[in-house]
Scaffold this active site. Structure first.
Site, PDB file in Angstrom:
ATOM      1  CG  HIS A 110       5.855  10.142  11.170  1.00 57.37           C
ATOM      2  ND1 HIS A 110       6.091  11.485  11.165  1.00 57.37           N
ATOM      3  CD2 HIS A 110       4.825   9.953  10.337  1.00 57.37           C
ATOM      4  CE1 HIS A 110       5.232  12.080  10.366  1.00 57.37           C
ATOM      5  NE2 HIS A 110       4.445  11.156   9.858  1.00 57.37           N
TER       6      HIS A 110
ATOM      7  NE  ARG B 221      -2.817  -0.131   5.683  1.00 51.78           N
ATOM      8  CZ  ARG B 221      -2.553  -1.317   6.224  1.00 51.78           C
ATOM      9  NH1 ARG B 221      -1.381  -1.867   6.047  1.00 51.78           N
ATOM     10  NH2 ARG B 221      -3.466  -1.945   6.942  1.00 51.78           N
TER      11      ARG B 221
ATOM     12  NE  ARG C 102      -6.210   1.635   1.638  1.00 57.50           N
ATOM     13  CZ  ARG C 102      -6.107   1.365   2.937  1.00 57.50           C
ATOM     14  NH1 ARG C 102      -6.909   0.478   3.487  1.00 57.50           N
ATOM     15  NH2 ARG C 102      -5.197   1.948   3.674  1.00 57.50           N
TER      16      ARG C 102
ATOM     17  CD  GLU D 236     -11.921  -0.064   4.962  1.00 55.57           C
ATOM     18  OE1 GLU D 236     -11.069  -0.392   5.793  1.00 55.57           O
ATOM     19  OE2 GLU D 236     -11.686   0.729   4.031  1.00 55.57           O
TER      20      GLU D 236
ATOM     21  CG  ASN E 253      -6.707  -3.779  10.186  1.00 56.96           C
ATOM     22  OD1 ASN E 253      -6.710  -4.926  10.585  1.00 56.96           O
ATOM     23  ND2 ASN E 253      -5.739  -3.271   9.450  1.00 56.96           N
ATOM     24  CG  ASP E 254     -11.061   0.916   9.239  1.00 53.32           C
ATOM     25  OD1 ASP E 254     -11.028   1.560  10.306  1.00 53.32           O
ATOM     26  OD2 ASP E 254     -10.353   1.187   8.258  1.00 53.32           O
TER      27      ASP E 254
ATOM     28  NE  ARG F  64      -7.329   0.822  12.462  1.00 56.27           N
ATOM     29  CZ  ARG F  64      -7.202   0.705  11.144  1.00 56.27           C
ATOM     30  NH1 ARG F  64      -8.274   0.676  10.369  1.00 56.27           N
ATOM     31  NH2 ARG F  64      -6.038   0.602  10.588  1.00 56.27           N
TER      32      ARG F  64
ATOM     33  CB  CYS G 266      -6.288  -6.553   2.759  1.00 53.27           C
ATOM     34  SG  CYS G 266      -7.503  -5.219   2.855  1.00 53.27           S
TER      35      CYS G 266
END
Ligand code: PEP
Ligand code: MG
Length: 582
Positions: free
Chosen positions: A191, A298, A334, A434, A457-458, A468, A505
């Site tokens: 957060h 997201r 998504r 991904e 990223n993944d 990651r 993305c």
């Protein structure tokens, strides 16, 4: 001079004197109460609980006004935690049966919970630990009858260094006096990281233990672009960063001017630049930064700081909020990508996984939990009646899995038709690529969808088997890795043959040197965090497709990430000598 590497969570460079936030802001001095006085001590505890919960709700209100409901909700959840009768019961028992002071009892209970969480050895849980520390501090402050005003008392601009910053401390940071911050712990999805980004304060987290190496007042540089913190910089480094800072101001002004110019290469090819968002409030930034739409929304961030799942209406309203701010622009929603490092509160508590990144996350979780999934699918479809909404499934591993998701979507469509609820019957459906298996099966997957979006990223973490979020294997985790680039090339070729569009993305799109090679590989759509869009647009307007293609051909022949990085850096230095984050 010492250089520490961590996780970049909010871009920009901060240079200033260190201000170290004490780890033990509130001392627990007196440990025991006189025998028989426990009722008064428990009453003291109750008063503190009431006041601390009230305070958390007040923070919720202030933060919601300043940043939006989603951010405020974090502190609503804190208030609920403070008021949890089980917590009160546990602390009261310590007071009653061990004659501990309320402070000491609270300390023992919180430590116990922190230990239990730590034993689960899960990164997302580590993020929850900071919430626990936050409520502990709030309660202790009430008990001590003293407000924690350290942060508010600042009169000079400083770089804040802390073991950890709780979400509420971060949300209340005064932008005038806090130039940037760096913490020893924390991850990308905490957060704290999310709030820092929203405030626009340069920040690096997850640096490991470093506070013992620095004293208050020492000069520190926080490089939020690269995730680096420099303690006691030498003159040359300092000058280098001062130049970056100065350039950054002028550079941002220049980038602002790009807002209304099209992202067209020097030889006239249009590149679509889309933005990644987590909250509906961020949609405004899409327009501000001159993006063409939302390439990745997201939606799992709807779960931030909540105990209950969002309702269909809440999903629907969030989507409409984005839509209304971006009339006529495409918005790729998504479906929920929860689990692993993100919001495991919604994951099934029955599932104890040794390896959550390889477990029931994302689409796998939605397909096990179809009721949860249907709620979201209904909301997305309903929103599609009002604008250019597109739907995208994350973490697809096999063609069968994608088909199963589509079948469910069609089923929900039928249900809405029967209910005479309007929606776009031809809503574009896409899949993220991904997972390496999906990349390898791109040819088959392309027949099933209207578009691909490559989640680098993944993809990088799964191709290289390098978590990651684990700084110890970060040396392997590289977008320059030839295996990653070859796989992307393979996916783009499959999309081209099938005549469907393809986007990237992942964070890779946000870095000029990678945007350059992606365009060379054939990408005509890139989606990045809104703040990165102007820089990528500048790159697009500085290159020709031919030179990008030549660069892509060159790197596809190379064998190591190091060679590729060096080559691409040289190219970018030539094309965009003023580019910063390289
Ligand atoms: C990705 O994996 O590249 C991606 C865009 O999704 P996330 O970062 O949310 O996993
Ligand atoms: Mg992903």
């Amino acid at each position: 001079m010492e250089i520490k590497r961590g996780v970049a969570v909010s871009p920009g460079v901060a240079i200033g004197p260190a201000w170290i936030l004490d780890r033990e802001e509130v001392n627990v001095r007196q440990r025991f109460i006189a025998t028989g006085t426990y009722p008064q001590e428990i009453e003291r505890l109750d008063r503190a609980i009431e006041a601390a919960a009230r305070e958390a709700r007040e923070v919720q209100r202030v933060v919601a006004d300043r940043l939006g409901e989603q951010y405020g909700a974090i502190f609503g959840a804190h208030a609920a935690l403070i008021e949890d009768p089980r917590l009160r019961q546990e602390i009261a028992s310590e007071i009653r049966y061990h004659s501990y002071t309320a402070e000491q009892a609270l300390d023992r209970v919180i430590r116990r919970r922190l230990r239990a969480l730590a034993s689960l050895n899960d990164r997302i849980i580590a993020d929850r630990q900071s919430d626990l520390r936050d409520i502990e501090k709030r309660l202790l402050r009430q008990l001590a009858g003293q407000r924690h005003e350290q942060l508010q008392k600042l009169t000079e601009p400083v770089v804040l260094l802390a073991h950890d910053l709780t979400p509420s401390e971060t949300a209340q940071l005064d932008r005038q006096h806090i130039l940037g911050f760096a913490t020893e712990v924390g991850g990308r999805t905490s957060h704290t990281a999310i709030v820092a980004n929203a405030l626009g304060i340069p920040a690096v987290v997850g640096l490991g233990m470093f506070l013992t190496d620095v004293s208050g007042g020492d000069l520190v540089i926080v490089d939020g672009n690269r995730g680096v913190v420099i303690l006691d910089p030498d003159e040359e480094t300092l000058q280098h960063y001062r130049r970056i800072q100065q350039a950054q101001v002028g550079h941002e002004r220049e980038l602002d001017e790009l807002r209304n110019l099209p992202a067209v290469t020097r030889d006239g090819v249009r590149i679509y630049l889309l933005g990644n968002i987590e909250f509906p409030e961020e949609a405004a930034q899409i327009l501000e930064r001159g993006a063409d739409g939302v390439g990745l929304y997201r939606t799992e961030f709807l779960y931030l700081g909540r105990k209950e799942d969002p309702t269909e209406q809440e999903h629907f309203e969030a989507y409409l909020k984005v839509l209304r701010q971006l009339p006529g622009k495409p918005i790729v929603i998504r479906t929920l990508d929860v689990g692993a490092d993100k919001f495991s509160s919604v994951t099934d508590p029955e599932i104890q996984e040794r390896n959550p990144f390889l477990g029931v996350r994302s689409l796998r979780l939605c397909l096990r939990n179809k009721n949860l999934f249907r709620v979201q699918l209904r909301a997305i479809l309903r929103a599609s009646a009002y604008g250019d909404i597109r739907i995208m499934f994350p973490m697809v591993s096999t063609i069968s899995e994608l088909r199963e998701a589509k079948l469910l979507l069609y089923d929900v469509m039928e249900e809405l038709s029967e209910e005479k609820v309007p929606f776009n019957h031809r809503i574009p459906v896409g899949t993220m690529i991904e997972v390496p298996s999906a990349a390898l099966m791109a040819e088959g997957l392309a027949k099933e969808v209207d578009f691909f979006s490559i989640g680098t990223n993944d993809l990088i973490q799964y191709v290289l088997a390098a978590d990651r979020t684990n700084e110890n294997v970060a040396y392997l985790y590289s977008a320059s890795d030839p295996a990653v680039l070859r796989l992307i090339d393979h996916v783009v070729r499959a999309a081209e043959r099938a005549g469907i569009s393809v986007n990237v993305c992942g964070e890779m799109s946000a870095e000029p040197m990678y945007a350059f090679v992606l365009i060379g590989l054939g990408l005509r759509q890139l989606s990045a965090a809104p703040h990165a869009i102007p820089e990528v647009k500048r790159l697009v307007r500085s290159i020709t497709i031919e030179e990008a293609r030549r660069a892509a051909e060159t790197v596809l022949q190379m064998e190591t990430a190091q060679d590729i990085t060096t080559y691409l850096r040289d190219q970018i230095r030539r094309i965009l000598p003023e580019a910063l984050a390289i």
